[in-house]
Design a protein around this motif. Structure first.
Motif, PDB file in Angstrom:
ATOM      1  N   VAL A   1     176.800 -57.574 -38.536  1.00 25.84           N
ATOM      2  CA  VAL A   1     176.713 -58.672 -39.501  1.00 25.84           C
ATOM      3  C   VAL A   1     177.552 -59.845 -39.012  1.00 25.84           C
ATOM      4  O   VAL A   1     178.756 -59.699 -38.769  1.00 25.84           O
ATOM      5  CB  VAL A   1     177.211 -58.230 -40.888  1.00 25.84           C
ATOM      6  CG1 VAL A   1     177.167 -59.413 -41.859  1.00 25.84           C
ATOM      7  CG2 VAL A   1     176.368 -57.075 -41.419  1.00 25.84           C
ATOM      8  N   ILE A   2     176.912 -60.991 -38.841  1.00 28.38           N
ATOM      9  CA  ILE A   2     177.650 -62.210 -38.504  1.00 28.38           C
ATOM     10  C   ILE A   2     178.270 -62.731 -39.798  1.00 28.38           C
ATOM     11  O   ILE A   2     177.540 -63.036 -40.755  1.00 28.38           O
ATOM     12  CB  ILE A   2     176.719 -63.268 -37.888  1.00 28.38           C
ATOM     13  CG1 ILE A   2     176.144 -62.749 -36.572  1.00 28.38           C
ATOM     14  CG2 ILE A   2     177.471 -64.578 -37.677  1.00 28.38           C
ATOM     15  CD1 ILE A   2     175.051 -63.613 -35.994  1.00 28.38           C
ATOM     16  N   PRO A   3     179.592 -62.816 -39.898  1.00 30.85           N
ATOM     17  CA  PRO A   3     180.224 -63.211 -41.158  1.00 30.85           C
ATOM     18  C   PRO A   3     180.109 -64.706 -41.415  1.00 30.85           C
ATOM     19  O   PRO A   3     179.941 -65.506 -40.490  1.00 30.85           O
ATOM     20  CB  PRO A   3     181.679 -62.798 -40.956  1.00 30.85           C
ATOM     21  CG  PRO A   3     181.904 -62.929 -39.483  1.00 30.85           C
ATOM     22  CD  PRO A   3     180.595 -62.524 -38.848  1.00 30.85           C
TER      23      PRO A   3
ATOM     24  N   ALA B   1     188.167 -61.708 -39.192  1.00 27.93           N
ATOM     25  CA  ALA B   1     186.757 -62.056 -39.394  1.00 27.93           C
ATOM     26  C   ALA B   1     185.924 -60.786 -39.477  1.00 27.93           C
ATOM     27  O   ALA B   1     186.235 -59.779 -38.832  1.00 27.93           O
ATOM     28  CB  ALA B   1     186.240 -62.943 -38.268  1.00 27.93           C
ATOM     29  N   GLY B   2     184.849 -60.852 -40.240  1.00 31.25           N
ATOM     30  CA  GLY B   2     183.842 -59.811 -40.216  1.00 31.25           C
ATOM     31  C   GLY B   2     184.181 -58.559 -40.968  1.00 31.25           C
ATOM     32  O   GLY B   2     185.341 -58.292 -41.292  1.00 31.25           O
ATOM     33  N   TYR B   3     183.111 -57.751 -41.233  1.00 26.31           N
ATOM     34  CA  TYR B   3     183.282 -56.489 -41.930  1.00 26.31           C
ATOM     35  C   TYR B   3     182.315 -55.416 -41.442  1.00 26.31           C
ATOM     36  O   TYR B   3     182.379 -54.281 -41.876  1.00 26.31           O
ATOM     37  CB  TYR B   3     183.090 -56.690 -43.450  1.00 26.31           C
ATOM     38  CG  TYR B   3     181.806 -57.385 -43.829  1.00 26.31           C
ATOM     39  CD1 TYR B   3     180.640 -56.665 -44.085  1.00 26.31           C
ATOM     40  CD2 TYR B   3     181.762 -58.766 -43.923  1.00 26.31           C
ATOM     41  CE1 TYR B   3     179.469 -57.303 -44.427  1.00 26.31           C
ATOM     42  CE2 TYR B   3     180.595 -59.415 -44.264  1.00 26.31           C
ATOM     43  CZ  TYR B   3     179.435 -58.692 -44.519  1.00 26.31           C
ATOM     44  OH  TYR B   3     178.274 -59.337 -44.841  1.00 26.31           O
ATOM     45  N   LYS B   4     181.429 -55.769 -40.486  1.00 30.23           N
ATOM     46  CA  LYS B   4     180.509 -54.783 -39.936  1.00 30.23           C
ATOM     47  C   LYS B   4     180.012 -55.279 -38.585  1.00 30.23           C
ATOM     48  O   LYS B   4     179.832 -56.483 -38.373  1.00 30.23           O
ATOM     49  CB  LYS B   4     179.325 -54.549 -40.882  1.00 30.23           C
ATOM     50  CG  LYS B   4     178.532 -53.273 -40.604  1.00 30.23           C
ATOM     51  CD  LYS B   4     177.535 -52.999 -41.720  1.00 30.23           C
ATOM     52  CE  LYS B   4     176.851 -51.627 -41.522  1.00 30.23           C
ATOM     53  NZ  LYS B   4     176.011 -51.595 -40.315  1.00 30.23           N
ATOM     54  N   ALA B   5     179.772 -54.349 -37.668  1.00 26.28           N
ATOM     55  CA  ALA B   5     179.458 -54.719 -36.288  1.00 26.28           C
ATOM     56  C   ALA B   5     178.171 -55.526 -36.170  1.00 26.28           C
ATOM     57  O   ALA B   5     178.041 -56.377 -35.278  1.00 26.28           O
ATOM     58  CB  ALA B   5     179.366 -53.469 -35.416  1.00 26.28           C
TER      59      ALA B   5
ATOM     60  N   GLY C   1     174.503 -63.805 -41.065  1.00 24.54           N
ATOM     61  CA  GLY C   1     173.206 -63.356 -40.572  1.00 24.54           C
ATOM     62  C   GLY C   1     173.281 -62.040 -39.834  1.00 24.54           C
ATOM     63  O   GLY C   1     174.350 -61.419 -39.729  1.00 24.54           O
ATOM     64  N   HIS C   2     172.132 -61.622 -39.316  1.00 22.82           N
ATOM     65  CA  HIS C   2     172.028 -60.359 -38.590  1.00 22.82           C
ATOM     66  C   HIS C   2     172.528 -60.535 -37.167  1.00 22.82           C
ATOM     67  O   HIS C   2     172.204 -61.506 -36.478  1.00 22.82           O
ATOM     68  CB  HIS C   2     170.561 -59.895 -38.580  1.00 22.82           C
ATOM     69  CG  HIS C   2     170.409 -58.434 -38.301  1.00 22.82           C
ATOM     70  ND1 HIS C   2     170.692 -57.882 -37.069  1.00 22.82           N
ATOM     71  CD2 HIS C   2     170.012 -57.406 -39.096  1.00 22.82           C
ATOM     72  CE1 HIS C   2     170.470 -56.581 -37.105  1.00 22.82           C
ATOM     73  NE2 HIS C   2     170.044 -56.257 -38.337  1.00 22.82           N
ATOM     74  N   GLY C   3     173.336 -59.570 -36.712  1.00 23.67           N
ATOM     75  CA  GLY C   3     173.921 -59.668 -35.386  1.00 23.67           C
ATOM     76  C   GLY C   3     172.938 -59.586 -34.249  1.00 23.67           C
ATOM     77  O   GLY C   3     173.285 -59.895 -33.096  1.00 23.67           O
TER      78      GLY C   3
ATOM     79  N   ASP D   1     173.179 -69.979 -34.123  1.00 26.83           N
ATOM     80  CA  ASP D   1     173.893 -71.134 -33.569  1.00 26.83           C
ATOM     81  C   ASP D   1     174.949 -71.686 -34.528  1.00 26.83           C
ATOM     82  O   ASP D   1     175.453 -72.795 -34.324  1.00 26.83           O
ATOM     83  CB  ASP D   1     172.902 -72.239 -33.197  1.00 26.83           C
ATOM     84  CG  ASP D   1     172.078 -72.710 -34.402  1.00 26.83           C
ATOM     85  OD1 ASP D   1     172.289 -72.178 -35.505  1.00 26.83           O
ATOM     86  OD2 ASP D   1     171.237 -73.602 -34.213  1.00 26.83           O
ATOM     87  N   ASN D   2     175.293 -70.938 -35.554  1.00 27.36           N
ATOM     88  CA  ASN D   2     176.298 -71.417 -36.509  1.00 27.36           C
ATOM     89  C   ASN D   2     177.227 -70.254 -36.877  1.00 27.36           C
ATOM     90  O   ASN D   2     177.252 -69.791 -38.009  1.00 27.36           O
ATOM     91  CB  ASN D   2     175.614 -71.979 -37.753  1.00 27.36           C
ATOM     92  CG  ASN D   2     176.604 -72.647 -38.702  1.00 27.36           C
ATOM     93  OD1 ASN D   2     177.745 -72.921 -38.342  1.00 27.36           O
ATOM     94  ND2 ASN D   2     176.155 -72.906 -39.928  1.00 27.36           N
ATOM     95  N   ASN D   3     177.990 -69.806 -35.867  1.00 22.53           N
ATOM     96  CA  ASN D   3     178.802 -68.595 -35.984  1.00 22.53           C
ATOM     97  C   ASN D   3     180.264 -68.969 -36.221  1.00 22.53           C
ATOM     98  O   ASN D   3     180.911 -69.598 -35.375  1.00 22.53           O
ATOM     99  CB  ASN D   3     178.660 -67.757 -34.715  1.00 22.53           C
ATOM    100  CG  ASN D   3     179.273 -66.386 -34.850  1.00 22.53           C
ATOM    101  OD1 ASN D   3     180.345 -66.227 -35.400  1.00 22.53           O
ATOM    102  ND2 ASN D   3     178.572 -65.374 -34.319  1.00 22.53           N
TER     103      ASN D   3
END
Length: 450
Positions: free
Chosen positions: A316-318, A310-314, A225-227, A232-234
């Motif tokens: 974006v929640i991966p 984890a992650g690929y962009k500041a 999702g969007h950062g 609640d599901n990170n």
């Protein structure tokens, strides 16, 4: 093409061991854990072959599952070949080193201030050099050991042995035909402790056990999702929480035979009290000095987080996150350890073993142990040999699958103020010249009475 790394011929093993160790260090055998970037093992193994063939050995070079993963074997017939053979094993690879961090270049093999400096000086080109020196001495002088000896110089120990001893045991067990016992790293080194009645006592620690090496990957899946939004599901949060719990957790104290025997011997000499039920047990262990880092790690299982991904962009929640945890587990504790880990990480994080190397232990007795003890006491009559457990792992884990009884015995008499434990994989790794000469004398006596 083997590079020109020369060693001046010497009349005995003790006289040439320093040059041998220095020459070995000059081979950059850095093991990165990746086939593409690991280097130098083949070149070094072929150079070892030259040193042994020069004095009459027949050697066998073997690549372990991938090009360049060089291993070298030689045998020396003993007086009684009906006895099980004794193997001496040493790994040629080293962990990488960043030259800018060092006082000397890590692959210089410099001999300065009474030390041989460089990556591998104690892990474990010191023992490899001693093995070569003694093997050359025996062949040149026509010394016949009491039993057959196998000299094994192997690859990939620093990455668990997949392209080293694991491959060799799985694919070339014939190389170890007749071998019933083995010695390698990490043991036989000295520890100076205070006597209860004043003065000091030198103990020599012989490794009879080591913890399992279990590398674990943790995985979590969540909703991407969007950062900027409430979420609640990170997956990152789930892995981070699991890692934090594991990293801060203290597993229960469990005294194995080797650790209990070691602490009993130290208590007899020093008068220290090591109470398993005391909240200050670690404080009592700390009195031993720098070696406490190893001993303390053998009181309980450990789980140290080492990698996060984890992650690929500041913003974006991966959807996924993972971590790697270096787990070291005491003998007999794996099932209990796994249950405890599962309780800590909870149901939202899964785990998998990515490396599984079992624990190992043997008893502190037998004729081979007697030969080690006699060799040490011949060189240092007021000393005492004691068993201990290594918190890390060695190639003994693989050889044990063939029924070979393994010990850590790479003898060194160390200066009392040297932080030996810190040298393993550390900056400015080095080994005392006098310790190398002492170890060579001990090894030579040991192999003539094994």
């Amino acid at each position: 093409m083997v590079r020109m790394v020369t060693v001046t011929a010497a009349p005995n093993a003790e006289a040439e061991v320093v040059d041998l160790v220095s020459a070995l260090i000059r081979f950059d055998t850095s093991n990165t854990g990746e086939l593409e970037t690991t280097k130098g093992e083949a070149e070094c193994a072929r150079w070892v072959a030259e040193q042994l063939e020069e004095v009459g050995y027949t050697t066998e070079y073997v690549e372990a599952g991938a090009p360049g993963r060089g291993n070298l074997f030689a045998r020396l017939d003993g007086a009684d070949s009906s006895r099980g053979a004794l193997m001496l094993h040493g790994h040629l690879d080293v962990v990488p080193a960043e030259a800018s961090d060092w006082s000397v270049h890590p692959f210089s093999g410099a001999v300065e201030d009474g030390y041989v400096w460089g990556r591998g000086a104690v892990d474990m080109k010191d023992m490899v050099g001693m093995m070569i020196a003694v093997a050359r001495r025996f062949k040149r002088s026509g010394i016949v050991p009491p039993r057959d000896l196998v000299f094994a110089f192997v690859s990939d120990e620093e990455a668990g042995g997949k392209y080293g001893c694991k491959w060799l045991v799985d694919n070339r067990p014939d190389l170890f035909d007749g071998v019933t016992e083995a010695v390698g790293e990490v043991g036989g080194f000295s520890l100076t402790i205070p006597r209860r009645d004043g003065g000091e006592r030198t103990l020599y620690l012989i490794e009879t056990a080591e913890k399992a090496m279990m590398w674990m990957r943790l995985n979590a899946r969540g909703r991407a999702g969007h950062g900027s939004m409430v979420h609640d599901n990170n997956a990152v949060t789930a892995v981070a929480e699991a890692v934090a719990k594991l990293g801060r957790h203290q597993f229960p104290v469990v005294l194995t035979d080797a650790v209990e025997q070691f602490l009993t011997a130290v208590a007899e000499e020093t008068g220290y009290t090591f109470d398993v039920d005391s909240p200050d047990l670690e404080g009592a262990i700390a009195k031993l000095g720098p070696i406490a880092r190893i001993v303390g790690a053998t009181l309980r299982d450990t789980a140290n987080p080492t990698m996060l991904k984890a992650g690929y962009k500041a913003n974006v929640i991966p959807a996924t996150a993972e971590a790697v945890v270096d787990c070291r587990v005491l003998p007999g504790r794996l099932a209990a350890f796994e249950r405890e880990v599962d309780e800590l990480i909870g149901p939202d994080v899964t785990r998998e073993w990515i490396t599984e190397l079992p624990s190992y232990e043997t008893t502190f007795d037998g004729e081979l142990l007697d030969a080690m003890n006699n060799a040490i006491l011949t060189a240092d009559p007021d000393a005492r040999t004691v068993p201990y457990m290594l918190s890390g792992g060695t190639d003994a884990k693989h050889f044990a699958r063939l029924g070979i009884r393994c010990f850590g015995f790479a003898p060194l008499k160390l200066p009392p103020d040297l932080d030996f434990a810190a040298l393993f994989h550390g900056v400015d790794e080095r080994v005392p010249v006098d310790a190398l000469k002492f170890g060579t004398r001990v090894l030579e006596h040991f192999l003539q009475h094994c």
